[in-house]
Design an enzyme around this catalytic site. Structure first.
Site, mmCIF file in Angstrom:
data_model
loop_
_atom_site.group_PDB
_atom_site.id
_atom_site.type_symbol
_atom_site.label_atom_id
_atom_site.label_comp_id
_atom_site.label_asym_id
_atom_site.label_seq_id
_atom_site.Cartn_x
_atom_site.Cartn_y
_atom_site.Cartn_z
ATOM 1 N NE ARG A 1 -0.516 0.107 4.974
ATOM 2 C CZ ARG A 1 -1.100 0.068 6.170
ATOM 3 N NH1 ARG A 1 -2.415 0.074 6.263
ATOM 4 N NH2 ARG A 1 -0.387 0.017 7.268
ATOM 5 C CG ASN B 1 -4.574 4.861 6.872
ATOM 6 O OD1 ASN B 1 -5.300 5.076 7.834
ATOM 7 N ND2 ASN B 1 -3.592 3.981 6.913
ATOM 8 C CD GLU B 2 -0.910 4.954 10.338
ATOM 9 O OE1 GLU B 2 -0.171 4.181 9.711
ATOM 10 O OE2 GLU B 2 -1.206 4.794 11.532
ATOM 11 C CD GLU C 1 -5.273 3.238 12.230
ATOM 12 O OE1 GLU C 1 -4.277 2.546 12.497
ATOM 13 O OE2 GLU C 1 -5.518 3.661 11.095
ATOM 14 C CD1 TRP D 1 1.779 -3.651 12.752
ATOM 15 C CD2 TRP D 1 3.524 -2.891 13.926
ATOM 16 N NE1 TRP D 1 1.313 -2.685 13.626
ATOM 17 C CE2 TRP D 1 2.365 -2.194 14.350
ATOM 18 C CE3 TRP D 1 4.752 -2.585 14.529
ATOM 19 C CZ2 TRP D 1 2.392 -1.225 15.343
ATOM 20 C CZ3 TRP D 1 4.780 -1.614 15.521
ATOM 21 C CH2 TRP D 1 3.617 -0.952 15.910
ATOM 22 C CE LYS E 1 -2.706 -15.193 6.928
ATOM 23 N NZ LYS E 1 -1.629 -14.438 6.257
ATOM 24 C CG PHE E 2 -1.267 -13.760 12.391
ATOM 25 C CD1 PHE E 2 -1.724 -14.810 13.167
ATOM 26 C CD2 PHE E 2 -0.742 -14.034 11.135
ATOM 27 C CE1 PHE E 2 -1.650 -16.116 12.711
ATOM 28 C CE2 PHE E 2 -0.664 -15.331 10.667
ATOM 29 C CZ PHE E 2 -1.126 -16.385 11.449
HETATM 30 C C1 GAL Z 1 -1.746 1.629 11.036
HETATM 31 C C2 GAL Z 1 -2.590 1.709 9.774
HETATM 32 C C3 GAL Z 1 -3.684 0.675 9.767
HETATM 33 C C4 GAL Z 1 -3.130 -0.661 10.162
HETATM 34 C C5 GAL Z 1 -2.474 -0.557 11.517
HETATM 35 C C6 GAL Z 1 -1.905 -1.854 12.015
HETATM 36 O O1 GAL Z 1 -0.492 2.155 10.823
HETATM 37 O O2 GAL Z 1 -3.160 2.982 9.636
HETATM 38 O O3 GAL Z 1 -4.263 0.614 8.476
HETATM 39 O O4 GAL Z 1 -2.213 -1.071 9.197
HETATM 40 O O5 GAL Z 1 -1.425 0.354 11.427
HETATM 41 O O6 GAL Z 1 -1.273 -1.673 13.252
#
Ligand code: GAL
Length: 672
Positions: A103, A141-142, A298, A306, A347-348
């Protein structure tokens, strides 16, 4: 109070959508961020739009009383776009193209990307501007998250245009950048490139301007989309999600363009101190808006996907971190995302509704927080609540990160360490820049003001003259806005106010520390021990070991009605606490809850006090004022692990007693 999360219904069969809406209601969800990555579904081909599915989803949500924060979906261009227009892809400094498959694979300066994004956002806004479910717009987004800097030819052309506008003629650019160093003199703007991979260190003024340009060029996208939304007749607030003290975008400038500040926040649950950075971030968001509303847009309901090891949140920890935002006036607590993805690289990643369904701790905690938030009063800091300002700005973040300094310094890390030292003492801070009006503060802390424009220098000097207490730490007032020395060396502006002269930086190799004694205790200095000369200042502490022994380490100087302090080293955490404690005592600044455990956070906002236990142990907190909870007087609060309590002053309770909505809840933790 908004409660909800990103909702990606296109990842699921439409039969599930009504069930989602019912479960949302059960969880107390009243807002979802919709369409964040839906470009390929909304626009399957250039000039072709499919809104049928989105109409249906928004309709279902609306029927269930759930509002929509509608995304413009421009964060992930669809394959047809990059296939037809590969020129819109961004490039790294070494020329590597960032291909589609993930993305954010767009160059912010690409004219094609801008045209396609504008077509999309215009179509979306025209369709939904008047929809009663849409209460907020979410641009992209971000921005910059994965591609903070782009070095493509599109970036090159735009950078040259930006420099033309900034400097007018190439001679002025040459002077600003000092291009006579290493034969870098330009004779035309067309010769200037983004700082692509080069044999050795690049011109620091060019690096700094490239960062400024990147922030501005990316901001143009936000403004373009915002104006298109407004142009379509939409009246709802418009936002985009920030990422705390994100290094590539100057959020001070960005915040001016938004109606609502939004932040994404993912503190590591495995790090017992990560709540402190989260606290800083929430204070930053509150401060960036300067009174505008802000929202926690968020966070993770539980683990992310991650990190090398993605620790789950401890029971209650998600609520504790959410309350940090609520206590600082956030008008919503949101998550990434509503329902865990079945496929794809996330997905995790946890979600409000886990793969394992509603018989889970995550779901129970999500439902519980939703229930606890809805009866809470509106909590907002009032001007007198905060007496200390901590300076943080992106020009310094960028300039300090340039190479070839006497010693490597991590600007954000240093600011965060000073913040932590203050936060542990339960002293509330606003985040400001040296150029802001600082007259409301008893103490201003400048942890690393390496780059100090003339107007900002004058502002700090005036602040002290008028009675303020200014604490300045080393490597400050070194260069001008082009990262160049001024005539006269260092501290050319603040020197007389501080009553010192700075002679040399005295970098310390990593293994070397120095010590200084303050208020009866020894403290450690690291990284540098500057050689300063007293020119009117009083030494409060001298270095007691190592090369600079007996030289002043910490000084104070009366200037006008105020006092300016200078610290000639970078102390360890304990030293930062000692230095700030000393200055606070002299300035009459006290903590919100003196004596409380440092890992119990206390936020006083208006007539409310929110206490949050960020540890996995019980803590009792003794209150120093009269508070009530559930209309009963409280003198002590028992906080379970990650528990919190919302208390209010008796006058607030009396004012609000007639209105059930405004009676503070006894939330998550026994009070009494
Ligand atoms: C943010 C992002 C989201 C998602 C999330 C996962 O950085 O805006 O779309 O990827 O991280 O932690």
């Amino acid at each position: 109070m908004y409660y909800g999360g990103d909702y990606n219904p296109e990842q699921w069969p439409s039969e599930l959508w009504p069930r989602d809406a019912e479960l949302m209601r059960a969880a107390g969800v009243n807002l979802v961020s919709l369409g964040m990555f839906s470009w390929s579904r909304i626009q399957p081909a250039e000039g072709e739009f499919d809104f049928g599915w989105l109409d249906e989803v928004i309709g279902i949500l609306h029927d269930h009383g759930i509002a929509v924060n509608l995304a413009t979906a421009t964060a992930s261009p669809p394959p047809w776009a990059t296939h037809h227009y590969p020129d819109m892809l961004p490039q790294l400094a070494d020329g590597t193209v960032l291909w589609p498959g993930s993305r954010q694979h767009f160059a912010a300066t690409s004219p094609v990307y801008r045209r396609l994004a504008l077509e999309l956002v215009t179509a979306v806004a025209e369709r939904y501007a008047g929809h009663p479910a849409v209460v907020m717009w979410h641009v992209n987004n971000e921005y910059g998250c994965h591609v903070p800097y782009d070095y493509s030819d599109n970036a090159r052309d735009a950078f040259q245009g930006w420099l033309r506008r900034r400097y007018g003629d190439v001679g002025t650019l040459n002077t600003a950048w000092g291009t006579d160093f290493w034969s870098q003199r330009y004779t035309a703007f067309e010769q200037v490139l983004p700082p692509r991979s080069a044999p050795y260190s690049q011109n620091p003024a060019a690096l700094l301007d490239f960062r400024r340009f990147t922030s501005d060029a990316t901001l143009e996208l936000l403004v373009m989309e915002r104006d298109a939304i407004r142009g379509a007749g939409a009246a709802q607030p418009i936002t985009t999600n920030f990422m705390g003290p994100f290094h590539a975008l100057d959020y001070w400038r960005w915040a001016d363009e938004l109606d609502l500040i939004a932040d994404d926040s993912y503190p590591d649950p495995a790090d017992p101190q990560s709540f402190r950075r989260a606290a800083f971030t929430r204070d930053l968001m509150r401060s960036l808006g300067g009174g505008k509303p802000w929202i926690l847009m968020e966070q993770a309901a539980n683990a992310v996907n991650w990190r090398p090891a993605n620790a789950p949140k401890a029971p209650g920890q998600m609520a504790a971190l959410s309350m940090q935002a609520v206590a600082r006036g956030a008008s919503g607590v949101m998550f990434f995302q509503w329902r865990q993805s079945r496929s794809g690289s996330e997905k995790f990643h946890s979600a409000m509704l886990p793969h394992a369904g509603t018989e889970t701790r995550t779901w129970r905690e999500v439902v519980r927080l939703g229930a606890e938030l809805s009866p809470l009063p509106e909590i907002a800091m009032s001007p007198g609540d905060v007496k200390v300002a901590l300076l943080f700005d992106w020009d310094n973040l960028w300039a300090v990160s340039n190479p070839d300094h006497p010693v490597e310094l991590d600007y954000t890390d240093i600011v965060l360490r000073w913040y932590a030292a203050i936060h542990r003492q339960h002293v509330q801070v606003d985040i400001r820049t040296a150029g802001h009006d600082l007259s409301a503060y008893d103490v201003v802390i400048a942890p690393l003001q390496y780059l100090l424009p003339a107007a900002a220098g004058t502002n700090l000097i005036d602040y002290v003259r008028r009675g303020g207490h200014l604490l300045v730490a080393g490597f400050t007032d070194i260069v001008d806005e082009h990262d160049a020395f001024r005539d006269g060396g260092f501290l050319t502006q603040l020197g007389p106010t501080l009553g010192i002269r700075l002679e040399d930086f005295g970098a310390l190799p990593e293994c070397d520390g120095v010590s200084f004694r303050l208020d009866g205790a020894d403290h450690t200095g690291t990284t540098y021990a500057e050689e300063i000369q007293l020119a009117g200042a009083t030494p409060l502490a001298r270095f007691s070991t190592g090369r600079p022994s007996d030289q002043p380490a910490f000084t104070s100087h009366r200037a006008g009605a105020g006092v300016a302090y200078y610290l000639a080293t970078l102390p360890d955490d304990d030293g930062m606490r000692a230095v700030t404690r000393h200055v606070f005592a002299r300035a009459g600044v006290t903590g919100v809850l003196p004596g409380a455990h440092p890992d119990v956070e206390a936020i006083r906002a208006g007539g409310y006090l929110v206490v949050i236990n960020h540890t996995d142990r019980h803590h009792a907190v003794t209150l120093d004022r009269h508070y009530v909870s559930d209309n009963a007087p409280v003198t002590e609060v028992e906080l379970p692990p990650f528990g919190y309590a919302v208390l209010c002053r008796p006058s607030e309770a009396a004012t609000n007693a007639s209105d059930r909505q405004h009676v503070p809840a006894r939330a998550h933790g026994s009070v009494g």
